[in-house]
Write a protein that holds these residues in place. Structure first.
Motif, PDB file in Angstrom:
ATOM      1  N   TYR A  40       0.851  -1.196   0.000  1.00  0.00           N
ATOM      2  CA  TYR A  40       0.000   0.000   0.000  1.00  0.00           C
ATOM      3  C   TYR A  40       0.881   1.238   0.000  1.00  0.00           C
ATOM      4  CZ  TYR A  40      -3.303  -3.535   1.646  1.00  0.00           C
ATOM      5  OH  TYR A  40      -4.056  -4.675   1.778  1.00  0.00           O
ATOM      6  N   PHE A  41       0.318   2.336  -0.486  1.00  0.00           N
ATOM      7  CA  PHE A  41       1.040   3.606  -0.440  1.00  0.00           C
ATOM      8  C   PHE A  41       0.899   4.270   0.922  1.00  0.00           C
ATOM      9  CE2 PHE A  41       0.478   2.928  -4.960  1.00  0.00           C
ATOM     10  CZ  PHE A  41       1.687   3.331  -5.489  1.00  0.00           C
ATOM     11  N   ASN A  42      -0.106   3.846   1.698  1.00  0.00           N
ATOM     12  CA  ASN A  42      -0.368   4.419   3.021  1.00  0.00           C
ATOM     13  C   ASN A  42      -0.480   5.938   2.960  1.00  0.00           C
ATOM     14  OD1 ASN A  42      -0.404   1.965   4.586  1.00  0.00           O
ATOM     15  ND2 ASN A  42       1.800   1.840   4.200  1.00  0.00           N
ATOM     16  N   GLY A  43      -1.157   6.379   1.940  1.00  0.00           N
ATOM     17  CA  GLY A  43      -1.411   7.793   1.753  1.00  0.00           C
ATOM     18  C   GLY A  43      -2.349   7.964   0.573  1.00  0.00           C
ATOM     19  N   GLU A  44      -2.663   9.206   0.221  1.00  0.00           N
ATOM     20  CA  GLU A  44      -3.568   9.459  -0.886  1.00  0.00           C
ATOM     21  C   GLU A  44      -2.850   9.338  -2.225  1.00  0.00           C
ATOM     22  OE1 GLU A  44      -5.487  13.186  -0.347  1.00  0.00           O
ATOM     23  OE2 GLU A  44      -6.987  12.362   1.022  1.00  0.00           O
ATOM     24  N   ILE A  45      -3.548   8.735  -3.189  1.00  0.00           N
ATOM     25  CA  ILE A  45      -3.026   8.627  -4.553  1.00  0.00           C
ATOM     26  C   ILE A  45      -4.112   9.041  -5.526  1.00  0.00           C
ATOM     27  CG2 ILE A  45      -1.402   6.779  -3.960  1.00  0.00           C
ATOM     28  CD1 ILE A  45      -3.359   4.807  -5.277  1.00  0.00           C
ATOM     29  N   GLY A  46      -3.685   9.418  -6.743  1.00  0.00           N
ATOM     30  CA  GLY A  46      -4.621   9.791  -7.790  1.00  0.00           C
ATOM     31  C   GLY A  46      -4.910   8.626  -8.722  1.00  0.00           C
ATOM     32  N   LEU A  47      -5.761   8.882  -9.710  1.00  0.00           N
ATOM     33  CA  LEU A  47      -6.206   7.825 -10.607  1.00  0.00           C
ATOM     34  C   LEU A  47      -5.060   7.263 -11.449  1.00  0.00           C
ATOM     35  CD1 LEU A  47      -8.388   6.086 -11.853  1.00  0.00           C
ATOM     36  CD2 LEU A  47      -9.083   8.027 -13.277  1.00  0.00           C
ATOM     37  N   ARG A  48      -4.147   8.126 -11.898  1.00  0.00           N
ATOM     38  CA  ARG A  48      -3.032   7.638 -12.718  1.00  0.00           C
ATOM     39  C   ARG A  48      -2.173   6.665 -11.923  1.00  0.00           C
ATOM     40  NH1 ARG A  48      -0.877   8.927 -17.458  1.00  0.00           N
ATOM     41  NH2 ARG A  48      -2.189  10.779 -17.635  1.00  0.00           N
ATOM     42  N   GLN A  49      -1.875   7.020 -10.695  1.00  0.00           N
ATOM     43  CA  GLN A  49      -1.063   6.125  -9.872  1.00  0.00           C
ATOM     44  C   GLN A  49      -1.819   4.829  -9.583  1.00  0.00           C
ATOM     45  OE1 GLN A  49       2.315   6.508  -8.550  1.00  0.00           O
ATOM     46  NE2 GLN A  49       1.768   4.347  -8.496  1.00  0.00           N
ATOM     47  N   ALA A  50      -3.128   4.923  -9.409  1.00  0.00           N
ATOM     48  CA  ALA A  50      -3.931   3.734  -9.131  1.00  0.00           C
ATOM     49  C   ALA A  50      -3.905   2.772 -10.313  1.00  0.00           C
ATOM     50  CB  ALA A  50      -5.365   4.133  -8.810  1.00  0.00           C
ATOM     51  N   ILE A  51      -3.989   3.320 -11.543  1.00  0.00           N
ATOM     52  CA  ILE A  51      -3.933   2.467 -12.733  1.00  0.00           C
ATOM     53  C   ILE A  51      -2.520   1.934 -12.938  1.00  0.00           C
ATOM     54  CG2 ILE A  51      -4.111   2.480 -15.257  1.00  0.00           C
ATOM     55  CD1 ILE A  51      -6.489   4.369 -14.986  1.00  0.00           C
ATOM     56  N   ARG A  52      -1.541   2.789 -12.741  1.00  0.00           N
ATOM     57  CA  ARG A  52      -0.148   2.369 -12.947  1.00  0.00           C
ATOM     58  C   ARG A  52       0.219   1.197 -12.054  1.00  0.00           C
ATOM     59  NH1 ARG A  52       2.573   6.927 -11.395  1.00  0.00           N
ATOM     60  NH2 ARG A  52       2.499   7.757 -13.520  1.00  0.00           N
ATOM     61  N   SER A  53      -0.169   1.252 -10.801  1.00  0.00           N
ATOM     62  CA  SER A  53       0.220   0.216  -9.836  1.00  0.00           C
ATOM     63  C   SER A  53      -0.886  -0.803  -9.596  1.00  0.00           C
ATOM     64  CB  SER A  53       0.607   0.863  -8.509  1.00  0.00           C
ATOM     65  OG  SER A  53      -0.489   1.579  -7.964  1.00  0.00           O
ATOM     66  N   SER A  54      -2.044  -0.622 -10.257  1.00  0.00           N
ATOM     67  CA  SER A  54      -3.199  -1.516 -10.105  1.00  0.00           C
ATOM     68  C   SER A  54      -3.638  -1.597  -8.643  1.00  0.00           C
ATOM     69  CB  SER A  54      -2.875  -2.918 -10.643  1.00  0.00           C
ATOM     70  OG  SER A  54      -4.048  -3.648 -10.880  1.00  0.00           O
ATOM     71  N   ASP A  55      -3.866  -0.438  -8.049  1.00  0.00           N
ATOM     72  CA  ASP A  55      -4.252  -0.377  -6.638  1.00  0.00           C
ATOM     73  C   ASP A  55      -5.718  -0.795  -6.476  1.00  0.00           C
ATOM     74  OD1 ASP A  55      -3.134   0.995  -3.918  1.00  0.00           O
ATOM     75  OD2 ASP A  55      -5.298   1.250  -4.092  1.00  0.00           O
ATOM     76  N   ASN A  56      -5.945  -1.848  -5.714  1.00  0.00           N
ATOM     77  CA  ASN A  56      -7.297  -2.373  -5.526  1.00  0.00           C
ATOM     78  C   ASN A  56      -8.152  -1.500  -4.615  1.00  0.00           C
ATOM     79  OD1 ASN A  56      -6.760  -4.557  -7.159  1.00  0.00           O
ATOM     80  ND2 ASN A  56      -6.197  -5.913  -5.473  1.00  0.00           N
ATOM     81  N   ILE A  57      -7.534  -0.889  -3.616  1.00  0.00           N
ATOM     82  CA  ILE A  57      -8.297  -0.052  -2.682  1.00  0.00           C
ATOM     83  C   ILE A  57      -8.899   1.134  -3.422  1.00  0.00           C
ATOM     84  CG2 ILE A  57      -8.208   1.212  -0.508  1.00  0.00           C
ATOM     85  CD1 ILE A  57      -7.662  -1.825  -0.323  1.00  0.00           C
ATOM     86  N   TYR A  58      -8.109   1.731  -4.312  1.00  0.00           N
ATOM     87  CA  TYR A  58      -8.620   2.848  -5.100  1.00  0.00           C
ATOM     88  C   TYR A  58      -9.804   2.387  -5.961  1.00  0.00           C
ATOM     89  CZ  TYR A  58      -8.443   7.192  -7.816  1.00  0.00           C
ATOM     90  OH  TYR A  58      -8.749   8.404  -8.394  1.00  0.00           O
TER      91      TYR A  58
END
Length: 680
Positions: free
Chosen positions: A413-431
């Motif tokens: 986890y990034f343990n902080g706020e992320i934007g949509l680009r970062q969520a797609i880049r890293s495939s963040d499930n929480i986002y």
């Protein structure tokens, strides 16, 4: 006054009635004799037409080249009746015409029964054809269901019965009948299915083979072994009813496993899975049977590009271990037309004809997320700068009666706020789950349906993570709308079908629909390109690509996906095992290289093109740390983002220096604060 009839008058009346009945009977008898004589003359003097010689149907690629997957068209080896197993002869008679040696070409009982059923149901579906009628139809007639054809069939059957003996008719039939996969006649079929001559067939093999002509594709032991076994059991039952075998022998035979030879792939053959798909579509479009498709001399012009297909097969073969059970599927579509350019349904068609491109048991995982984000962008629920916290999170739904706790891959986890680009880049499930909770799962399902996905999808938070099975074909079709600026063309495999005389029987008229706006399609594509950036899920294959590509990977315990596109080609790749067994990490990493290798080779002759920037898209620099407009005072996290006009941020990031000065001022003694105030 009335007078009573005398005995003489009554006798005269009775005699008159009897005379009239005798006249009617004589007339009817004369008509019957005349009809019989006319029918006999018709049978005697009507010549048999020239036998129809089966002509192979050809499946052509988009350039007019014959696809080698046609499997040779007509495969026939004529043998004498004495060279055919007695078991096959008995099984065939029992299954197709148990009164063959009793009738004269027509089975009156069966014909009357069929006519009665047809009359009751106002149809012409009920069959009552004898072996002789079937032979007549195969030699001289079409397979259309009309009364004219049935009458001609009966006439020609009677003619055959007068000209040939029963054994001669049976020999012709067993050398003429279609057994599927291009095989005509018992000898060719025996070699194809069992690897032995027709005279060598045992009872189990004979009963299975005799059942195939009822539905050559449906009862093919190559394609549907269990259905072939069920049909075999039916044939064995009819053999007991006709007393060819006893019940005990039938029971023992049913329990025997039948060894089936693998289909020969054939030298230089390509696109066999696609050819099977085309045959199925052609049968639907024309409303005819597979036999006519195979021997009717049709020309089926398809959308397949043989050069692109070769690149697809090579890319799959390169990534799959030579000896193993790991499977793969690939389908590529031209987004501008919907034309299917390549299709690989598995590693070896000769070993297994199941087309995994249409498998509906595979969870797409994170490759489903672009559909989620398309719905969210369409509803205005998110933009490129929408931020959610990436950390372990509990999500309550169904009026807080249920809870869902997703996790990121390897609990990272990034343990902080992320934007949509970062969520797609890293495939963040929480986002992703935060997004579906905001836009609503019903809206996501609605978007999926518009994009052509028909598989079952439930309105639950886990939908965001691709937990409901979708076929690779549907995924490619859905992504094609993003590649074509939001305009989705219905997938097309067949351009047209013509008969042997060149008359067009079918011509494709694919539907097109604007699913999302060009602006949304561009923004989503721009975001999806970031998976190839440093830290992205597809960074390891970025050096293999020389052109702009938008894509998304997806991984589940048993499935690996990579779905992506350029402006010219959309490709969906799946890797996994047929039985859903767990894949290793190295196996999961094979889908992306297949995509990259194929895309570069397929488009080698086409110059790279950027995704066209439509009017109504605003591109501006934002501060990725805050999601606000970037200024000269916050240059460290400056990134160019794309927005649908009107959704871009309007507030600027706070100057970093001013924030530091404010912090210093708040912690300074009162006299320094005074000095700071004075200087300001």
């Amino acid at each position: 006054m009335s007078r009573e009839m005398t005995g003489t008058d009554a006798g005269s009346a009775a005699s008159g009635r009897a005379g009239r009945w005798l006249w009617l009977l004589a007339t009817a008898f004369s008509l019957l004799v005349l009809a019989a004589a006319s029918l006999a003359a018709l049978v005697e003097y009507t010549p048999l037409p020239e036998a129809s010689i089966p002509q192979s149907t050809t499946i052509l690629d988009s350039e007019g080249n014959v696809l080698a997957a046609l499997q040779g068209g007509v495969n026939r080896r004529t043998v004498a009746l004495r060279d055919i197993s007695p078991w096959l002869i008995k099984a065939t008679i029992a299954a197709e015409d148990r009164r063959f040696y009793e009738h004269s070409g027509l089975d009156a009982r069966g014909l009357l029964r069929a006519a009665w059923i047809d009359a009751r149901h106002l149809s012409k579906e009920q069959g009552a054809s004898t072996l002789t009628q079937q032979l007549a139809r195969n030699l001289y007639l079409s397979h259309e269901r009309t009364w004219t054809r049935k009458l001609k069939e009966a006439l020609y059957a009677a003619k055959l019965e007068r000209r040939f003996s029963k054994d001669e008719i049976l020999e012709m039939y067993l050398n003429q009948i279609y057994y599927g996969h291009g095989a005509y006649g018992a000898e060719a079929a025996s070699l194809l299915y069992f690897g032995k001559h027709a005279r060598e067939l045992n009872l189990a093999e004979s009963a299975m083979l005799a059942g195939i002509p009822k539905g050559p594709r449906y009862y093919s032991p190559h394609l549907h072994y269990e259905q072939a076994k069920a049909r075999q059991a039916t044939v064995l039952q009819t053999m007991t009813e006709t007393r060819y075998i006893g019940a005990a022998l039938a029971a023992r035979t049913r329990s025997e496993a039948v060894a089936i030879q693998p289909l020969p792939k054939g030298k230089g053959q390509i696109a066999p899975y696609f050819a099977d798909y085309v045959r199925k579509l052609a049968a639907q479009y024309l409303g005819t049977d597979e036999k006519l498709l195979t021997e009717g001399g049709l020309q089926i012009v398809t959308t397949l590009d043989s050069r692109v297909q070769s690149a697809a097969e090579a890319a799959v073969a390169k990534q799959l271990p030579e000896n193993g059970e790991l499977q793969a599927a690939l389908v590529a579509i031209d987004p501008s037309t919907g034309y299917i350019k390549a299709m690989v349904g598995g590693r070896d068609y000769g070993q297994n004809q199941f087309n995994r491109v249409f498998a509906t048991t595979r969870q797409p995982g994170s490759s489903f997320k672009p559909i989620l984000y398309a719905a969210a962008l369409s509803e205005g629920a998110v933009t490129a700068t929408t931020r959610f916290r990436s950390e372990p999170t509990l999500f309550y739904y169904d009026d807080y009666r249920k809870v869902y706790r997703p996790s990121n891959y390897n609990d990272r986890y990034f343990n902080g706020e992320i934007g949509l680009r970062q969520a797609i880049r890293s495939s963040d499930n929480i986002y992703a789950v935060n997004t579906i909770m905001k836009v609503g799962p019903e809206q996501v399902i609605q978007m999926a349906r518009k994009l052509g996905i028909t598989a079952r999808l439930d309105a639950v938070p886990s939908l965001a993570l691709g937990t409901f099975p979708v076929s690779p074909f549907e995924m490619a079709s859905a992504y094609s709308a993003f590649a074509a600026g939001g305009d989705r063309a219905e997938p097309v495999a067949i351009v047209r079908i013509a008969d042997r005389n060149g008359r067009v029987l079918y011509s494709a008229k694919p539907r097109r629909e604007q699913i999302v706006s060009p602006q949304l399609a561009y923004v989503l594509s721009d975001l999806m390109r970031s998976v190839f950036d440093t830290g992205g899920t597809a960074h390891r294959i970025s050096r293999m690509l020389t052109r702009p590509v938008a894509a998304k990977s997806g991984t589940t315990p048993s499935d690996a996906w990579f779905v992506g596109y350029t402006t010219e080609l959309v490709t969906s790749v799946w890797v996994g095992y047929d039985k859903g067994r767990t894949i290793t990490q190295s196996e999961a990493h094979r889908a992306a290289p297949i995509f990259a290798d194929f895309t570069e080779k397929a488009l080698a002759d086409i110059a790279p093109h950027s995704f066209p920037l439509p009017d109504g898209v605003v591109q501006t620099y934002v501060d990725s740390a805050t999601g606000l407009l970037a200024t000269a005072d916050c240059p460290e996290h400056r990134v160019l983002e794309s927005f649908i006009a009107g959704t871009e941020p309007t507030e600027s990031c706070a100057p970093i220096r001013s924030l530091q000065q404010e912090s210093d001022t708040n912690s300074s003694p009162w006299w320094k604060k005074l000095r700071h105030w004075w200087k300001s």
